[in-house]
Enzyme design. Structure first.
Site, mmCIF file in Angstrom:
data_model
loop_
_atom_site.group_PDB
_atom_site.id
_atom_site.type_symbol
_atom_site.label_atom_id
_atom_site.label_comp_id
_atom_site.label_asym_id
_atom_site.label_seq_id
_atom_site.Cartn_x
_atom_site.Cartn_y
_atom_site.Cartn_z
ATOM 1 N N ARG A 21 -7.551 -5.589 -11.625
ATOM 2 C CA ARG A 21 -6.360 -5.814 -11.548
ATOM 3 C C ARG A 21 -5.276 -6.074 -12.663
ATOM 4 O O ARG A 21 -5.584 -6.700 -13.686
ATOM 5 C CB ARG A 21 -6.462 -6.843 -11.238
ATOM 6 C CG ARG A 21 -4.319 -8.164 -11.165
ATOM 7 C CD ARG A 21 -3.737 -7.542 -10.196
ATOM 8 N NE ARG A 21 -4.034 -7.002 -8.426
ATOM 9 C CZ ARG A 21 -3.761 -7.724 -7.590
ATOM 10 N NH1 ARG A 21 -3.286 -9.093 -7.632
ATOM 11 N NH2 ARG A 21 -4.281 -7.525 -6.875
ATOM 12 N N LYS A 23 -7.851 1.342 5.340
ATOM 13 C CA LYS A 23 -7.410 0.660 5.607
ATOM 14 C C LYS A 23 -6.114 -0.086 6.039
ATOM 15 O O LYS A 23 -4.990 1.206 6.441
ATOM 16 C CB LYS A 23 -7.192 -0.358 4.045
ATOM 17 C CG LYS A 23 -6.395 0.977 3.170
ATOM 18 C CD LYS A 23 -6.876 0.164 1.766
ATOM 19 C CE LYS A 23 -5.889 0.921 0.470
ATOM 20 N NZ LYS A 23 -6.458 0.683 -1.071
ATOM 21 N N ASP A 70 -3.684 -2.849 -8.588
ATOM 22 C CA ASP A 70 -4.756 -2.112 -8.445
ATOM 23 C C ASP A 70 -5.410 -0.572 -8.936
ATOM 24 O O ASP A 70 -4.170 -0.189 -7.868
ATOM 25 C CB ASP A 70 -5.218 -2.456 -6.929
ATOM 26 C CG ASP A 70 -5.263 -3.869 -6.501
ATOM 27 O OD1 ASP A 70 -5.303 -4.328 -7.570
ATOM 28 O OD2 ASP A 70 -5.259 -4.223 -5.277
ATOM 29 N N ARG A 108 -12.722 -6.153 -10.654
ATOM 30 C CA ARG A 108 -13.355 -7.291 -10.149
ATOM 31 C C ARG A 108 -14.441 -6.032 -9.392
ATOM 32 O O ARG A 108 -14.173 -5.483 -8.488
ATOM 33 C CB ARG A 108 -12.561 -7.336 -8.766
ATOM 34 C CG ARG A 108 -11.276 -8.811 -9.040
ATOM 35 C CD ARG A 108 -9.420 -8.218 -8.481
ATOM 36 N NE ARG A 108 -9.073 -7.037 -8.509
ATOM 37 C CZ ARG A 108 -7.994 -7.288 -7.697
ATOM 38 N NH1 ARG A 108 -7.365 -7.694 -6.663
ATOM 39 N NH2 ARG A 108 -7.493 -5.850 -7.683
ATOM 40 N N ARG A 120 -15.963 -3.164 -1.200
ATOM 41 C CA ARG A 120 -14.985 -3.928 -2.007
ATOM 42 C C ARG A 120 -15.009 -4.711 -3.186
ATOM 43 O O ARG A 120 -15.808 -5.944 -3.484
ATOM 44 C CB ARG A 120 -13.949 -4.638 -1.078
ATOM 45 C CG ARG A 120 -13.616 -3.888 0.236
ATOM 46 C CD ARG A 120 -13.655 -5.326 1.452
ATOM 47 N NE ARG A 120 -14.956 -5.774 1.682
ATOM 48 C CZ ARG A 120 -15.472 -7.250 2.027
ATOM 49 N NH1 ARG A 120 -13.614 -7.639 3.406
ATOM 50 N NH2 ARG A 120 -16.270 -7.766 2.461
ATOM 51 N N GLU A 157 -2.879 0.004 -5.070
ATOM 52 C CA GLU A 157 -2.375 -0.898 -4.367
ATOM 53 C C GLU A 157 -0.751 -0.986 -5.682
ATOM 54 O O GLU A 157 -1.636 -1.192 -6.518
ATOM 55 C CB GLU A 157 -2.715 -2.219 -4.045
ATOM 56 C CG GLU A 157 -3.574 -1.096 -2.778
ATOM 57 C CD GLU A 157 -4.245 -2.461 -1.902
ATOM 58 O OE1 GLU A 157 -3.291 -3.485 -1.947
ATOM 59 O OE2 GLU A 157 -5.280 -2.678 -1.392
ATOM 60 N N LYS A 174 0.639 -0.870 0.197
ATOM 61 C CA LYS A 174 -0.172 0.384 0.089
ATOM 62 C C LYS A 174 0.664 0.851 -0.071
ATOM 63 O O LYS A 174 0.231 2.276 -0.919
ATOM 64 C CB LYS A 174 -0.751 -0.354 1.152
ATOM 65 C CG LYS A 174 -2.350 -1.422 1.099
ATOM 66 C CD LYS A 174 -2.661 -1.053 2.157
ATOM 67 C CE LYS A 174 -3.652 -2.592 2.054
ATOM 68 N NZ LYS A 174 -3.136 -3.867 1.681
ATOM 69 N N ASN A 224 0.600 -4.454 -5.804
ATOM 70 C CA ASN A 224 1.094 -6.038 -5.253
ATOM 71 C C ASN A 224 2.292 -6.768 -5.598
ATOM 72 O O ASN A 224 2.419 -6.686 -6.952
ATOM 73 C CB ASN A 224 -0.355 -6.814 -5.367
ATOM 74 C CG ASN A 224 -1.882 -5.966 -5.090
ATOM 75 O OD1 ASN A 224 -1.926 -6.229 -3.769
ATOM 76 N ND2 ASN A 224 -2.167 -5.284 -5.486
#
Length: 316
Positions: free
Chosen positions: A211, A161, A274, A226, A234, A282, A126, A284
């Site tokens: 993603r 978060k 993301d 997503r 979410r 984000e 993050k 990842n």
């Protein structure tokens, strides 16, 4: 010469083979005739400064009923391998850090580690968005309740978060007048003892949390949007989101061009960005997923692309 590949992962017997990206990688390596050595965190050890592991030879299958079988097990030196995939899922805890330190010793001895152990330690998934503020929505990282309240008043709709979770765990949406503002802030910061991230809410989440996969800094041309369930904030698949494949848009490609070169420089060969709407949320790097979903939707071979990239690196 046969490439000797090792993988450090969670127990392979407990994965979901239909969607597991690590299994896709192992299948792609096996199709190329590479040897596969399987390890879990508890198998790693150090002896007199040399990294080793109790490794099992593994054979994998694209079969939902039987996706692996083990063969010989033996103690090996990690530097007997050519490449190791570090695919252990978070939590990013002290054991994870120890694992990267052991893998770094193997790297020093000449093994290619995907992704680079030092960067796995340095780059919180993050916080790494702070490297690219031009790509991110307004963001605050703090454990101070007053600053969080001020941020909420400024933006009126925010996401809070933790910095150390995955899969959409413990994500809160707050708006002025919410009767739970105090308890949410107290809970997520553990009464002001842990840093958290606040981001301005991005309404385009209704169209999906995108993603985007990068291989050595270059984007796969399709991403997985997503889409959250009705009434849900979410989009994570683990939180019930639905995956829809889409080609990258102009803004998506711009974000990839901004972040790709630095990620490559830092030794991050396989990364999942993301993106919500126009904003990077984000980066990842521990064990990015969505290979199998995108392969199925668009007839791709993402893991094969990654293995080819690894082979080129080893040849260099």
């Amino acid at each position: 010469m046969t490439i000797r590949l090792g993988v450090v992962m969670d127990p392979i017997a407990s994965i979901k083979p239909k969607k597991d990206s690590t299994l896709a990688m192992l299948l792609a390596a096996q199709r190329r005739g590479w040897s596969l050595s399987y390890m879990e965190q508890g198998d790693l050890f150090l002896r007199d400064g040399r990294a080793g592991a109790r490794a099992r030879q593994v054979e994998v299958f694209d079969d939902l009923g039987r996706w692996h079988t083990f063969h010989d097990a033996a103690d090996i030196a990690l530097d007997s391998l050519d490449v190791i995939l570090m695919r252990k899922d978070p939590p990013f805890n002290i054991e994870y850090i120890y694992t990267t330190q052991i893998l770094e010793l193997a790297e020093t001895a000449g093994v290619l580690i995907v992704n680079k152990p030092q960067t796995l330690r340095d780059a919180n998934e993050k916080l790494a968005t702070a490297w690219f503020p031009q790509c991110a929505a307004p963001t605050l990282v703090t454990r101070d309740a007053r600053r969080l309240r001020d941020f909420l008043r400024e933006h009126e709709d925010v996401i809070l978060k933790p910095l150390d979770t995955m899969g959409g765990h413990s994500i809160f949406r707050l708006r002025p007048g919410d009767p739970n503002i105090s308890v949410v802030i107290e809970t997520i910061t553990h009464y002001g003892t842990q840093l958290v991230m606040a981001q301005r809410y991005i309404p385009e989440i209704v169209d999906g949390d995108k993603r985007i996969l990068l291989i050595d800094g270059e984007p796969v041309p399709y991403m997985l949007a997503r889409v959250p369930q009705a009434g849900e904030t979410r989009g994570n698949l683990a939180a019930g989101g639905t995956g829809i494949g889409r080609p990258l848009g102009e803004r998506d490609r711009w974000i990839c061009a901004q972040v790709g070169p630095l990620l490559r420089q830092k030794g991050l060969m396989f990364v999942g960005l993301d993106v919500i709407g126009d904003f990077l949320t984000e980066i990842n790097i521990t064990s990015p997923t969505c290979i199998r979903e995108l392969d199925k939707l668009h007839g791709l071979d993402i893991a094969g692309q990654l293995m080819d990239c690894i082979a080129r690196k080893l040849a260099q």
